[in-house]
Design a protein around this motif. Structure first.
Motif, short mmCIF file in Angstrom:
data_model
loop_
_atom_site.label_atom_id
_atom_site.label_comp_id
_atom_site.label_asym_id
_atom_site.label_seq_id
_atom_site.Cartn_x
_atom_site.Cartn_y
_atom_site.Cartn_z
N GLU A 1 0.85 -1.19 0.00
CA GLU A 1 0.00 0.00 0.00
C GLU A 1 0.88 1.23 0.00
OE1 GLU A 1 -3.71 -1.85 2.52
OE2 GLU A 1 -2.27 -0.59 3.55
N TYR A 2 0.44 2.23 -0.66
CA TYR A 2 1.20 3.46 -0.80
C TYR A 2 0.29 4.65 -0.53
CZ TYR A 2 -1.22 2.98 -5.21
OH TYR A 2 -2.20 2.80 -6.15
N GLY B 1 11.07 9.10 4.55
CA GLY B 1 9.94 10.01 4.38
C GLY B 1 8.89 9.50 3.43
N ARG B 2 9.02 8.28 2.97
CA ARG B 2 8.01 7.70 2.09
C ARG B 2 7.14 6.76 2.93
NH1 ARG B 2 12.67 6.69 -2.24
NH2 ARG B 2 12.50 8.68 -3.30
N LYS B 3 5.84 6.96 2.88
CA LYS B 3 4.91 6.18 3.69
C LYS B 3 4.39 5.00 2.85
CE LYS B 3 0.69 6.42 6.34
NZ LYS B 3 -0.36 7.24 6.89
N TYR B 4 4.78 3.80 3.24
CA TYR B 4 4.36 2.58 2.54
C TYR B 4 4.12 1.48 3.55
CZ TYR B 4 5.46 4.26 -2.15
OH TYR B 4 5.46 4.95 -3.32
N THR B 5 3.32 0.49 3.13
CA THR B 5 3.09 -0.71 3.90
C THR B 5 3.36 -1.90 2.99
OG1 THR B 5 1.42 0.38 5.26
CG2 THR B 5 1.42 -2.02 5.26
N PHE B 6 4.19 -2.83 3.47
CA PHE B 6 4.54 -4.02 2.70
C PHE B 6 4.08 -5.26 3.45
CE2 PHE B 6 7.50 -0.79 1.30
CZ PHE B 6 7.52 -0.96 -0.07
N TYR B 7 3.56 -6.23 2.72
CA TYR B 7 3.05 -7.47 3.30
C TYR B 7 3.89 -8.66 2.85
CZ TYR B 7 -0.96 -4.50 4.20
OH TYR B 7 -1.77 -3.49 4.63
N PHE B 8 4.07 -9.61 3.77
CA PHE B 8 4.91 -10.77 3.51
C PHE B 8 4.24 -12.05 4.01
CE2 PHE B 8 7.57 -7.10 3.99
CZ PHE B 8 8.57 -7.24 3.05
N ASN B 9 4.66 -13.17 3.44
CA ASN B 9 4.34 -14.49 3.96
C ASN B 9 5.61 -15.04 4.58
OD1 ASN B 9 1.59 -14.92 3.23
ND2 ASN B 9 2.24 -15.12 1.11
N SER B 10 5.45 -16.05 5.42
CA SER B 10 6.59 -16.71 6.03
C SER B 10 6.95 -17.93 5.20
CB SER B 10 6.23 -17.14 7.45
OG SER B 10 7.18 -18.04 7.94
N LYS B 11 8.24 -18.16 5.00
CA LYS B 11 8.67 -19.38 4.30
C LYS B 11 8.31 -20.61 5.11
CE LYS B 11 12.72 -17.38 2.06
NZ LYS B 11 14.19 -17.38 2.04
N ILE C 1 5.40 -4.68 7.24
CA ILE C 1 6.34 -3.61 7.53
C ILE C 1 5.65 -2.31 7.14
CG2 ILE C 1 8.54 -2.55 6.94
CD1 ILE C 1 9.61 -5.37 6.39
N GLN C 2 5.47 -1.44 8.14
CA GLN C 2 4.86 -0.14 7.90
C GLN C 2 5.94 0.93 8.07
OE1 GLN C 2 1.56 -0.65 10.79
NE2 GLN C 2 0.33 0.07 9.08
N ILE C 3 6.14 1.69 7.02
CA ILE C 3 7.12 2.76 7.04
C ILE C 3 6.35 4.07 7.04
CG2 ILE C 3 9.05 3.82 5.81
CD1 ILE C 3 9.51 0.98 4.55
N TYR C 4 6.64 4.93 8.03
CA TYR C 4 5.92 6.19 8.18
C TYR C 4 6.73 7.36 7.65
CZ TYR C 4 3.28 3.23 11.41
OH TYR C 4 2.55 2.22 11.97
N GLU C 5 6.04 8.45 7.41
CA GLU C 5 6.69 9.65 6.85
C GLU C 5 7.68 10.31 7.80
OE1 GLU C 5 2.94 11.53 6.09
OE2 GLU C 5 3.23 11.34 3.93
N ASP C 6 7.54 10.07 9.08
CA ASP C 6 8.39 10.74 10.07
C ASP C 6 9.66 9.96 10.43
OD1 ASP C 6 7.41 8.68 11.58
OD2 ASP C 6 6.68 9.93 13.21
N LYS C 7 10.05 9.04 9.59
CA LYS C 7 11.27 8.25 9.76
C LYS C 7 11.13 7.13 10.78
CE LYS C 7 14.06 12.27 8.66
NZ LYS C 7 15.10 13.17 9.08
N SER C 8 9.92 6.79 11.18
CA SER C 8 9.70 5.67 12.10
C SER C 8 9.16 4.48 11.31
CB SER C 8 8.75 6.07 13.22
OG SER C 8 7.49 6.43 12.68
N PRO D 1 -2.04 0.26 13.81
CA PRO D 1 -2.08 1.72 13.67
C PRO D 1 -1.49 2.12 12.32
CG PRO D 1 -1.11 1.06 15.77
CD PRO D 1 -1.25 -0.17 14.95
N ASN D 2 -2.05 3.15 11.71
CA ASN D 2 -1.55 3.54 10.39
C ASN D 2 -0.77 4.85 10.41
OD1 ASN D 2 -3.61 5.30 10.76
ND2 ASN D 2 -4.79 4.71 8.98
N THR D 3 -0.48 5.35 11.59
CA THR D 3 0.38 6.53 11.72
C THR D 3 1.29 6.31 12.92
OG1 THR D 3 -1.08 7.73 13.21
CG2 THR D 3 -1.41 8.08 10.83
#
Length: 138
Positions: free
Chosen positions: A35-36, A62-72, A82-89, A126-128
């Motif tokens: 998701e972007y 600073g790029r806000k994205y969410t990535f989804y994974f499966n487990s091997k 993995i959720q990456i937020y705009e504020d570097k967290s 949470p999305n932020t």
């Protein structure tokens, strides 16, 4: 099947931490499933390749994205996010079977040397980053 999401919240973005998380937990991308930010004014980079998009996002803070994974392995934990937020967290999460919740809660605390680890029961994450920080105020 019920999964509990165990998350570690990191105040500061670390490309190394994200790549290690993927490697340590044997994660494979859910192809074409990320998701972007919607309604962006300009498109900076566009691809249908999951790995290329992940690399692009990790190259700049600073790029806000969410990535989804499966487990091997798909034994104790089935999925990851993995959720990456705009504020570097960043929020790193594992979807674990209920009987393994405490194991991964403790493992993430030890691995990342933080108390910013929490579990989401049957609710979306949470999305932020401010919503995540609010969890730790009490």
């Amino acid at each position: 099947m019920i999964l509990y999401d165990v998350y570690v919240f990191k105040e500061k973005f670390s490309k190394t931490d994200i790549l290690e998380f993927i490697e340590i937990y044997g994660l494979i991308p859910m192809e074409d499933f990320y998701e972007y930010p919607k309604y962006e004014e300009t498109t900076t980079f566009k691809t249908d390749q999951f790995i290329d998009m992940l690399r692009f996002v990790l190259e700049s803070v600073g790029r806000k994205y969410t990535f989804y994974f499966n487990s091997k392995e798909k034994i104790e934990y089935k999925q990851a996010i993995i959720q990456i937020y705009e504020d570097k967290s960043v929020c790193l999460g594992l979807g674990v079977l209920p009987e393994y919740e405490k194991k991964y809660l403790n493992e993430l605390k030890l691995q990342y040397k933080t108390n910013n680890v929490f579990v989401c029961y049957h609710v979306p994450p949470p999305n932020t980053s401010s919503a995540v920080r609010a969890l730790f105020l009490y």
